[in-house]
Design a protein around this motif. Sequence first.
Motif, short mmCIF file in Angstrom:
data_model
loop_
_atom_site.label_atom_id
_atom_site.label_comp_id
_atom_site.label_asym_id
_atom_site.label_seq_id
_atom_site.Cartn_x
_atom_site.Cartn_y
_atom_site.Cartn_z
N LEU A 1 0.81 -1.21 0.00
CA LEU A 1 0.00 0.00 0.00
C LEU A 1 0.85 1.27 0.00
O LEU A 1 0.34 2.36 0.04
N ILE A 2 2.16 1.08 0.04
CA ILE A 2 3.04 2.25 -0.01
C ILE A 2 2.79 3.00 -1.32
O ILE A 2 2.68 2.39 -2.38
N SER A 3 2.68 4.27 -1.24
CA SER A 3 2.31 5.05 -2.42
C SER A 3 3.33 4.90 -3.54
O SER A 3 4.52 4.72 -3.30
N THR B 1 24.10 4.56 -4.16
CA THR B 1 24.96 5.05 -3.08
C THR B 1 24.23 6.02 -2.16
O THR B 1 24.84 6.58 -1.26
N GLN B 2 22.91 6.23 -2.38
CA GLN B 2 22.20 7.20 -1.56
C GLN B 2 22.16 6.76 -0.10
O GLN B 2 22.02 5.59 0.21
N ASP B 3 22.29 7.73 0.80
CA ASP B 3 22.18 7.48 2.23
C ASP B 3 20.72 7.18 2.55
O ASP B 3 19.85 8.05 2.39
N LEU B 4 20.44 5.94 3.00
CA LEU B 4 19.06 5.54 3.26
C LEU B 4 18.44 6.30 4.42
O LEU B 4 17.22 6.30 4.57
N SER B 5 19.24 6.94 5.23
CA SER B 5 18.70 7.70 6.35
C SER B 5 17.88 8.90 5.87
O SER B 5 17.12 9.49 6.64
N ASP B 6 18.03 9.27 4.59
CA ASP B 6 17.25 10.37 4.03
C ASP B 6 15.81 9.95 3.76
O ASP B 6 14.94 10.79 3.55
N LEU B 7 15.54 8.65 3.73
CA LEU B 7 14.21 8.14 3.40
C LEU B 7 13.36 7.97 4.66
O LEU B 7 13.88 7.79 5.76
N ASN B 8 12.05 8.02 4.48
CA ASN B 8 11.17 7.81 5.63
C ASN B 8 10.97 6.31 5.87
O ASN B 8 11.50 5.46 5.14
N ALA B 9 10.18 5.98 6.87
CA ALA B 9 10.02 4.58 7.27
C ALA B 9 9.44 3.73 6.15
O ALA B 9 9.89 2.60 5.90
N ASP B 10 8.44 4.24 5.46
CA ASP B 10 7.81 3.46 4.39
C ASP B 10 8.78 3.19 3.24
O ASP B 10 8.81 2.09 2.68
N ALA B 11 9.55 4.18 2.87
CA ALA B 11 10.51 4.00 1.79
C ALA B 11 11.63 3.05 2.21
O ALA B 11 12.11 2.24 1.41
N ARG B 12 12.06 3.17 3.47
CA ARG B 12 13.07 2.23 3.98
C ARG B 12 12.53 0.80 3.95
O ARG B 12 13.25 -0.15 3.63
N LEU B 13 11.26 0.65 4.29
CA LEU B 13 10.64 -0.68 4.25
C LEU B 13 10.62 -1.21 2.82
O LEU B 13 10.91 -2.38 2.57
N THR C 1 19.59 -6.91 7.74
CA THR C 1 20.22 -5.74 8.37
C THR C 1 19.29 -4.54 8.31
O THR C 1 19.15 -3.79 9.28
N GLU C 2 18.62 -4.37 7.17
CA GLU C 2 17.70 -3.25 7.02
C GLU C 2 16.47 -3.40 7.91
O GLU C 2 16.02 -2.43 8.54
N PHE C 3 15.93 -4.60 7.98
CA PHE C 3 14.75 -4.82 8.84
C PHE C 3 15.11 -4.60 10.31
O PHE C 3 14.32 -4.04 11.08
N GLU C 4 16.29 -5.03 10.71
CA GLU C 4 16.74 -4.81 12.09
C GLU C 4 16.87 -3.32 12.37
O GLU C 4 16.51 -2.84 13.46
N ALA C 5 17.38 -2.58 11.40
CA ALA C 5 17.53 -1.13 11.55
C ALA C 5 16.16 -0.46 11.69
O ALA C 5 15.97 0.45 12.51
N LEU C 6 15.22 -0.91 10.90
CA LEU C 6 13.86 -0.36 10.99
C LEU C 6 13.25 -0.59 12.36
O LEU C 6 12.60 0.30 12.93
N LEU C 7 13.44 -1.77 12.90
CA LEU C 7 12.89 -2.09 14.21
C LEU C 7 13.50 -1.22 15.30
O LEU C 7 12.82 -0.83 16.26
N LEU C 8 14.78 -0.89 15.15
CA LEU C 8 15.45 -0.05 16.14
C LEU C 8 15.07 1.42 15.99
O LEU C 8 14.88 2.13 16.99
N GLN C 9 14.93 1.88 14.75
CA GLN C 9 14.73 3.30 14.50
C GLN C 9 13.27 3.74 14.54
O GLN C 9 12.98 4.91 14.79
N TYR C 10 12.35 2.80 14.29
CA TYR C 10 10.93 3.17 14.25
C TYR C 10 10.10 2.22 15.13
O TYR C 10 9.18 1.55 14.65
N PRO C 11 10.41 2.15 16.42
CA PRO C 11 9.74 1.17 17.28
C PRO C 11 8.23 1.36 17.42
O PRO C 11 7.50 0.41 17.68
N GLY C 12 7.74 2.56 17.22
CA GLY C 12 6.30 2.79 17.35
C GLY C 12 5.60 2.95 16.02
O GLY C 12 4.41 3.30 15.97
#
Length: 256
Positions: free
Chosen positions: A6-8, A21-33, A50-61
């Motif tokens: 459902l991500i736009s 080479t883009q820094d993924l930290s520039d993206l929001n949670a949906d784009a990171r997902l 690694t990415e899913f683990e990062a998402l769980l740490l950075q967007y716990p709620g």
Amino acid sequence: MRKYFLISGAILLLFWGCSSTQDLSDLNADARLANAVKLYEEEDFEDAATEFEALLLQYPGSSIVDDAQYYLGMCKFQGDEFILAAFEFSKLIKNMPASEFVADAQFMLAESYFELSPDFTLDQKYSKKAIEEYQAFVDFFPLNQRVSEAERKISELNDKLAQKEYSIAVIYEKMDYYTASLKYYDAVVEIYHDTQYAPMSMYRKIKLLMDREREDEALKEMSKFVRMYPEDKNFNEIDGLKNSLEAKLKGGFSSN
């Protein structure tokens, strides 16, 4: 459909249009997902994890945490890390009970233990755990399309457990430990009555009792056998033995 579908389109295009080479930290949670799911679909399970683990740490709620948790489990499963996969699926079931992924996580939890189930000659703790989790899946999600698969695998695992008990009984019989052997044959019939090893166990028990001249006990087992296993390959033999033994015992009683 899962939330990641459902991500736009705009967000997806934003990601796909980025350089590698883009820094993924520039993206929001949906784009990171979206990025992590894309890695998973490309079978890059290590980087995806690694990415899913990062998402769980950075967007716990965030609303994407259950997506990330489920796919982290799937990454571990696809990487043959079945103990870790079971751990991740268990976390989702325990910590996110309202998630739409719970049914799938429960099934995959059972699948993880199924993959850990060893040859019947080895310890069967993972087989028993897989049965427990498949049964939980069937009980909690009886209308799920994978119920029939879960039931088939429960049957397969029960057959393995029965084979182990049966093999132990045969070993004890060959070692002349008759009491122990009879105990294990009884356990197979009682606990694994719907497996192929139940009639095999009762058959060998009958033969063992006859060899030990315990005819009264043997006759009781024969009566059970012909009642319970009319389609078994040994039915005619046991039925014939039963009739002969009944006539013999009746004749013996008459002579007294």
